[in-house]
Enzyme design. Structure first.
Site, PDB file in Angstrom:
ATOM      1  N   HIS A  98      24.952  17.631  19.975  1.00  0.00           N
ATOM      2  CA  HIS A  98      23.676  16.983  20.302  1.00  0.00           C
ATOM      3  C   HIS A  98      23.806  15.884  21.350  1.00  0.00           C
ATOM      4  O   HIS A  98      22.862  15.641  22.091  1.00  0.00           O
ATOM      5  CB  HIS A  98      23.049  16.376  19.042  1.00  0.00           C
ATOM      6  CG  HIS A  98      22.434  17.399  18.145  1.00  0.00           C
ATOM      7  ND1 HIS A  98      21.540  17.080  17.146  1.00  0.00           N
ATOM      8  CD2 HIS A  98      22.577  18.753  18.093  1.00  0.00           C
ATOM      9  CE1 HIS A  98      21.161  18.188  16.520  1.00  0.00           C
ATOM     10  NE2 HIS A  98      21.791  19.209  17.067  1.00  0.00           N
ATOM     11  N   HIS A 133      18.510  18.627  23.961  1.00  0.00           N
ATOM     12  CA  HIS A 133      19.489  17.535  23.883  1.00  0.00           C
ATOM     13  C   HIS A 133      19.871  17.043  25.281  1.00  0.00           C
ATOM     14  O   HIS A 133      20.120  15.859  25.476  1.00  0.00           O
ATOM     15  CB  HIS A 133      20.725  17.986  23.104  1.00  0.00           C
ATOM     16  CG  HIS A 133      20.379  18.477  21.735  1.00  0.00           C
ATOM     17  ND1 HIS A 133      19.836  17.660  20.785  1.00  0.00           N
ATOM     18  CD2 HIS A 133      20.443  19.721  21.193  1.00  0.00           C
ATOM     19  CE1 HIS A 133      19.602  18.366  19.686  1.00  0.00           C
ATOM     20  NE2 HIS A 133      19.959  19.616  19.911  1.00  0.00           N
TER      21      HIS A 133
END
Ligand code: RB5
Length: 141
Positions: A98, A133
Site C-alpha cells: 500500500h 495507492h
C-alpha cells in the site's frame, strides 16, 4: 536489488543478523555503518542511506536503531523516502503493498533474529500494488 543498510549502536547487533539474510535472498548489501557498538548518532546513518537511494546508488534501504523510531523519524524527513517501521509481518507486507515503502526501519532492541528474518523477507519480496495507492503516494509529493 542494491540495498543500503545503516544502523546506530542500538541496531548494530541486529544489522549483523540482517546483512546475511539480505545477501542470501540474492541482493547486494551496501553497508553504510556503523561498524561497532560504540555510541553514534542515528540521524547521520539515516542521512547516508537516504542519500544512497536519492542518488540512485541503491533501490531500497534498511535502517536499524534501538527502537526503529528515531531512524523512521529521521528518514521520513527526506522527500524521496517512504520509511516504515515494521515489527511484525502484516505491517511489513502492507508497507510495501500500500505504501511502496523504500526504507524499512527496525528496532534492534525489540526484534529477535527469527522475527527480523521474517519481517525482512516479506518486505523484500512484496510488490507495490499501485492503483489507488499510487494516487495517494503522489498526493504526498
Ligand atoms: C540510542 O540509545 C537510541 O536512542 C536509538 O538507538 C534509537 O532507539 C532512537 O530512536
Amino acid at each position: 536489488m542494491k540495498i543500503a543498510i545503516g544502523c546506530d549502536h542500538g541496531g548494530f547487533d541486529l544489522k549483523q543478523v540482517i546483512v546475511p539474510i539480505v545477501e542470501q535472498a540474492g541482493h547486494t548489501v551496501v553497508d553504510l555503518g556503523c561498524h561497532t557498538n560504540e555510541s553514534v548518532d542515528y540521524p547521520d546513518f539515516a542521512a547516508l542511506v537516504c542519500a544512497a537511494i536519492g542518488e540512485g546508488r541503491c533501490q531500497r534501504g534498511i535502517l536499524i536503531c534501538g527502537t526503529g523510531i528515531g531512524m523512521s523519524i529521521a528518514a521520513n524527513r527526506y522527500r524521496h523516502i517512504r520509511a516504515a517501521m515494521c515489527h511484525e509481518s502484516f505491517t511489513a507486507r502492507m508497507s510495501r503493498e500500500h505504501n511502496d515503502a523504500n526504507v524499512l526501519c527496525l528496532g534492534g532492541r525489540i526484534l529477535g533474529s527469527a522475527l527480523a528474518q521474517e519481517v525482512v523477507t516479506i518486505w523484500l519480496t512484496t510488490e507495490f500494488a499501485g492503483g489507488r495507492h499510487l494516487r495517494r503516494i503522489k498526493m504526498m509529493g
